[in-house]
Design an enzyme around this catalytic site. Structure first.
Site, PDB file in Angstrom:
ATOM      1  N   GLY A   1     -12.255  43.741  -0.324  1.00 61.70           N
ATOM      2  CA  GLY A   1     -11.268  43.221   0.627  1.00 61.70           C
ATOM      3  C   GLY A   1     -10.237  44.291   0.931  1.00 61.70           C
ATOM      4  O   GLY A   1     -10.184  44.857   2.019  1.00 61.70           O
ATOM      5  N   ARG A   2      -9.416  44.595  -0.084  1.00 64.63           N
ATOM      6  CA  ARG A   2      -8.287  45.502   0.101  1.00 64.63           C
ATOM      7  C   ARG A   2      -8.691  46.842   0.737  1.00 64.63           C
ATOM      8  O   ARG A   2      -8.077  47.275   1.708  1.00 64.63           O
ATOM      9  CB  ARG A   2      -7.622  45.780  -1.258  1.00 64.63           C
ATOM     10  CG  ARG A   2      -6.274  46.474  -1.144  1.00 64.63           C
ATOM     11  CD  ARG A   2      -5.734  46.860  -2.528  1.00 64.63           C
ATOM     12  NE  ARG A   2      -5.548  45.734  -3.418  1.00 64.63           N
ATOM     13  CZ  ARG A   2      -4.415  45.027  -3.534  1.00 64.63           C
ATOM     14  NH1 ARG A   2      -3.359  45.351  -2.830  1.00 64.63           N
ATOM     15  NH2 ARG A   2      -4.343  44.014  -4.381  1.00 64.63           N
TER      16      ARG A   2
ATOM     17  N   CYS B   1      18.509  37.182  -1.235  1.00 67.89           N
ATOM     18  CA  CYS B   1      19.588  37.242  -2.221  1.00 67.89           C
ATOM     19  C   CYS B   1      18.997  37.339  -3.617  1.00 67.89           C
ATOM     20  O   CYS B   1      19.245  36.483  -4.457  1.00 67.89           O
ATOM     21  CB  CYS B   1      20.453  35.996  -2.109  1.00 67.89           C
ATOM     22  SG  CYS B   1      20.950  35.674  -0.428  1.00 67.89           S
TER      23      CYS B   1
ATOM     24  N   GLY C   1     -13.046  45.283  -5.310  1.00 65.17           N
ATOM     25  CA  GLY C   1     -12.142  46.012  -6.201  1.00 65.17           C
ATOM     26  C   GLY C   1     -12.132  47.520  -5.998  1.00 65.17           C
ATOM     27  O   GLY C   1     -11.641  48.244  -6.864  1.00 65.17           O
TER      28      GLY C   1
HETATM   29  C1  LIG Z   1     -10.338  39.157  -4.629  1.00 72.62           C
HETATM   30  C2  LIG Z   1     -11.805  39.217  -4.794  1.00 72.62           C
HETATM   31  C3  LIG Z   1     -12.556  40.199  -4.133  1.00 72.62           C
HETATM   32  C4  LIG Z   1     -11.927  41.311  -3.325  1.00 72.62           C
HETATM   33  O1  LIG Z   1     -11.230  42.181  -4.160  1.00 72.62           O
HETATM   34  P1  LIG Z   1     -10.550  43.518  -3.525  1.00 72.62           P
HETATM   35  O2  LIG Z   1      -9.797  44.085  -4.682  1.00 72.62           O
HETATM   36  O3  LIG Z   1      -9.683  43.069  -2.416  1.00 72.62           O
HETATM   37  O4  LIG Z   1     -11.646  44.390  -3.066  1.00 72.62           O
HETATM   38  C5  LIG Z   1     -13.925  40.135  -4.242  1.00 72.62           C
HETATM   39  N1  LIG Z   1     -14.534  39.174  -4.977  1.00 72.62           N
HETATM   40  C6  LIG Z   1     -13.842  38.227  -5.642  1.00 72.62           C
HETATM   41  C7  LIG Z   1     -14.571  37.208  -6.410  1.00 72.62           C
HETATM   42  C8  LIG Z   1     -12.455  38.222  -5.571  1.00 72.62           C
HETATM   43  O5  LIG Z   1     -11.780  37.297  -6.259  1.00 72.62           O
END
Ligand SMILES: *Cc1c(COP(=O)(O)O)cnc(C)c1O
Length: 385
Positions: A259-260, A331, A223
């Site tokens: 992740g992001r 569309c 996150g």
């Molecule tokens: C989606 C998720 C992440 C990664 O979150 P990001 O916002 O992409 O860093 C990590 N842990 C869990 C359990 C998730 O569901």
């Protein structure tokens, strides 16, 4: 680099295209690794769901400690692409088949979402004779105002529910409790992340003490913030690494699973203007492709950042010096990449490269809507080590 690639992809009729800059990804991942490379700092598992594309995983592998997967599909895929990677398996609604697969494929940690899941896992481990290491996923009630996404509701267990795991664990010694997992929100700055980590550790340490686990692990989640309105303002990994390391106590393992913030900057969605027109006083540019191939601007309700690469040979209409709304070929009025963004010039045939398309872009999109041709995929610096 991306601009050159875009021009040659346009010339060979390969737009829209995803271009992944693996060199940029390696540089960014190395920066994160360095910020976390000292005692007490958390180890990093990349959350595959942000972008599980095989070359992305392969490029990241040397810089991360492991990969977090969130389904049986991701688990099989990542095991196949990275046979030796350390894996953690989380996510709600794990089926028996998925749990079995996790045992078969040697997942290192399972993040347990509910007492029922723990009971089924315990039964399965008993039947197969395999030991299994778990973290219990806890969902704390704290104030999450201001975050991009709060993970309340069905994710993990609230502190009351997690209590019922004690009895299950007491009767299943082949399920080893290793720690606590908490992914509470997305879109947090380094200071906000620190505050949230303090909250998690203050709750989790006494719980683990009481459970008699002496070298506990605390997975503090992902996150880390990404700002699509300010692509150059990146999460402060150096400050974060130091602050989180300062929270660690001897014998503990801290872990994170972003992740992001890891992969987003490495991806581009490159396309071209098919039409430019004015309607009810506003300029629109219709781009090849659409948000069925990059759903990010729809899910985030934002103007996706982009650059225009002017074509030298345009013969169609053009506009300039005014705001333009970039739409796709679907569309539906929801097919918008960016609304009323001023541009110097935009003409039919100009290339438009959407940046920050390396996470939650292609893989969260509803590809088949309207049956337009799929984008092509390209990798810059594929072989560099
Ligand atoms: C989606 C998720 C992440 C990664 O979150 P990001 O916002 O992409 O860093 C990590 N842990 C869990 C359990 C998730 O569901």
């Amino acid at each position: 680099m991306v601009a050159e690639q875009a021009v040659s992809l346009a010339a060979s009729g390969q737009l829209p295209a995803y271009v992944y800059d693996l060199g940029a990804l390696r540089t960014h991942a190395a920066h994160i690794q360095k910020a976390l490379d000292f005692p007490g700092a958390p180890e990093i598992f990349y959350a595959a769901k942000a972008n599980p594309d095989a070359p992305i995983l392969q490029a990241l592998a040397p810089y991360v400690a492991g990969i977090e997967v969130a389904s049986g599909g991701e688990l099989k895929h990542v095991r196949n692409v990275l046979p030796d990677a350390r894996l953690a398996f989380g996510g709600p609604g794990k089926t028996d088949r998925e749990l079995e697969l996790a045992l078969d494929l040697g997942v290192e940690r399972i993040h347990v979402e509910s007492p029922y899941e723990l009971t089924r896992l315990a039964g399965l481990a008993r039947r197969t004779g395999l030991e299994v290491d778990v973290l219990l996923r806890v969902n704390l009630a704290g104030d999450r105002s201001g975050v991009a996404l709060a993970m309340g509701g069905p994710f993990g267990m609230d502190p009351e529910l997690v209590e019922s795991c004690r009895d299950i664990l007491a009767t299943a010694p082949w399920v080893r409790l290793r720690g606590i997992h908490a992914h509470l929100a997305s879109g947090l700055s380094a200071p906000a992340m620190r505050r949230q980590s303090v909250e998690i550790l203050e709750w989790a340490r006494p719980w683990m003490d009481k459970a008699g686990v002496d070298q506990p692990e605390f997975n503090l989640g992902g996150g880390m913030a990404v700002d699509y309105a300010a692509p150059d303002q990146r999460f402060d990994w150096s400050a974060y690494g130091q602050e989180i390391a300062a929270l660690a106590r001897p014998g503990e393992t801290l872990r994170i699973e972003p992740g992001r913030a890891v992969s987003v900057y490495a991806g581009w969605y490159v396309t071209e203007a098919l039409d430019v027109k004015k309607a009810h006083g506003q300029w629109y540019a219709v781009l090849r492709g659409g948000t069925m191939q990059i759903r990010t601007p729809v899910t985030k309700h934002h103007n996706h950042p982009f650059v225009v690469l002017p074509s030298k040979t345009t013969t169609g209409p053009s506009m300039g010096g005014e705001p333009v709304t970039l739409v796709g070929q679907l569309c539906t009025p929801k097919d918008v990449f960016a609304r009323q963004v001023p541009v110097e010039r935009l003409a039919v045939g100009d290339l438009v490269a959407l940046s920050m398309a390396g996470a939650y872009a292609w893989n969260i999109s509803h590809h088949d809507f309207l049956m337009h041709p799929k984008p092509t995929f390209h990798y810059l610096d594929p072989d560099e080590q």
